[in-house]
Design an enzyme around this catalytic site. Structure first.
Site, mmCIF file in Angstrom:
data_model
loop_
_atom_site.group_PDB
_atom_site.id
_atom_site.type_symbol
_atom_site.label_atom_id
_atom_site.label_comp_id
_atom_site.label_asym_id
_atom_site.label_seq_id
_atom_site.Cartn_x
_atom_site.Cartn_y
_atom_site.Cartn_z
ATOM 1 C CG ASP A 62 32.385 37.525 42.033
ATOM 2 O OD1 ASP A 62 32.339 36.346 42.420
ATOM 3 O OD2 ASP A 62 33.116 37.902 41.091
ATOM 4 C CG ASP A 101 35.151 37.361 45.156
ATOM 5 O OD1 ASP A 101 36.344 37.045 45.280
ATOM 6 O OD2 ASP A 101 34.246 36.537 44.899
ATOM 7 C CD GLU A 133 36.875 35.088 39.149
ATOM 8 O OE1 GLU A 133 36.895 35.027 37.897
ATOM 9 O OE2 GLU A 133 35.844 34.920 39.824
ATOM 10 C CD GLU A 200 35.068 28.198 41.160
ATOM 11 O OE1 GLU A 200 33.874 27.983 40.886
ATOM 12 O OE2 GLU A 200 35.502 29.338 41.451
#
Length: 285
Positions: A62, A101, A133, A200
């Site tokens: 994304d 994503d 996420e 990340e």
């Protein structure tokens, strides 16, 4: 339908592919602790073709919100945008596992909402799985999807869709409490059935702990060389942008090379050097 047969003989975007068997999600999962997994972002057919022979996973991130559309963050990206670009990347690849994503707002409300969105992605792109996420809160959703045949890659640590709650893009895991929470998040996502986890923007020691703690591959981005693989935004590592995060290594200065080529083109157009004899058609006798 997004699935269509392309004429590889006439389309400049679709040369005849070299025959190779596409990797699978189980093959990626089984790389835990073995050869590092090479992963890059791709948003277009042509870029997918160029990256595909060298990568194990292509992520339709994304991040296309900023990279392709010039948006200020990933938050405005829509499911339709992800599906359009996901289908393009699948068309341009023959080897890599393609993961798409799930954009902000398409999966957080409930496992049922996530399944509805993810099933659209899978059906309309031909991708191998989706990425979401989130940590412990998302674990029931990961389990719901994986039990229904949708492979899920997790994403913990610095989660860009939560940038407003996190307060920025700084490294995560420096405090003891945050360190412990991110480790718990990774464990929860892996235990829920994710086939891999992106870590990340976390401090190196935490990245190493996560990699040792979970039984599935951990893909680092701003994490540690000891992760099971690495991912970067392709345009960042190619040097397409002036500003990049600290964790990016620029492997080229593509922006500079494109600018130089366009400058030469402009000069030749203005001097009428282009087109030359080789680029124009002579009248038949």
């Amino acid at each position: 339908m997004s699935h269509m047969t392309l004429d590889t003989g006439t389309s400049r975007a679709n040369p005849t592919p070299s025959p190779m068997k596409r990797l699978t999600v189980p093959a990626i999962r089984n790389r835990k602790g073995k050869d590092p997994i090479v992963m890059l972002t791709a948003y277009t057919t042509r870029m997918a073709q160029l990256l595909d022979p060298h990568c194990d996973v292509l992520l339709v991130g994304d991040s296309l919100g900023q990279v392709i559309y010039g948006l200020p963050s990933t938050l405005p990206v829509t499911l339709d945008m992800m599906i359009a670009h996901g289908a393009a990347v699948v068309r341009g690849s023959y080897h890599s596992v393609v993961i798409v994503d799930m954009p902000f707002g398409s999966y957080e409300a409930s496992p049922e909402q996530a399944f509805h969105s993810a099933s659209r992605v899978m059906a309309e792109t031909g991708a191998a799985g989706v990425k979401m996420e989130g940590g412990e809160t998302l674990a029931p959703t990961v389990e719901f999807l994986t039990r229904r045949g949708i492979p899920v890659m997790g994403h913990v640590g610095l989660t860009p869709q939560a940038v407003n709650a996190l307060g920025g893009y700084g490294a995560r895991g420096r405090s003891n409490a945050e360190h412990a929470q991110i480790l718990d998040d990774a464990r929860a996502i892996a235990d829920a059935g994710a086939f891999g986890v992106v870590a990340e923007g976390v401090v190196e020691t935490l990245a190493n702990e996560i990699t040792a703690a979970v039984s599935v591959p951990v893909i680092g981005i701003g994490a540690s060389s000891q992760c099971d693989g690495q991912v970067l935004v392709t345009e960042d590592m190619l040097g397409m942008f002036e500003r990049t995060p600290r964790f990016v290594k620029r492997f080229d200065d593509l922006a500079g090379r494109i600018s130089a080529a366009v400058e030469t083109y402009a000069t030749e157009v203005r001097s009428r050097a282009f087109p030359g004899a080789e680029q124009v058609y002579a009248a038949r006798d």
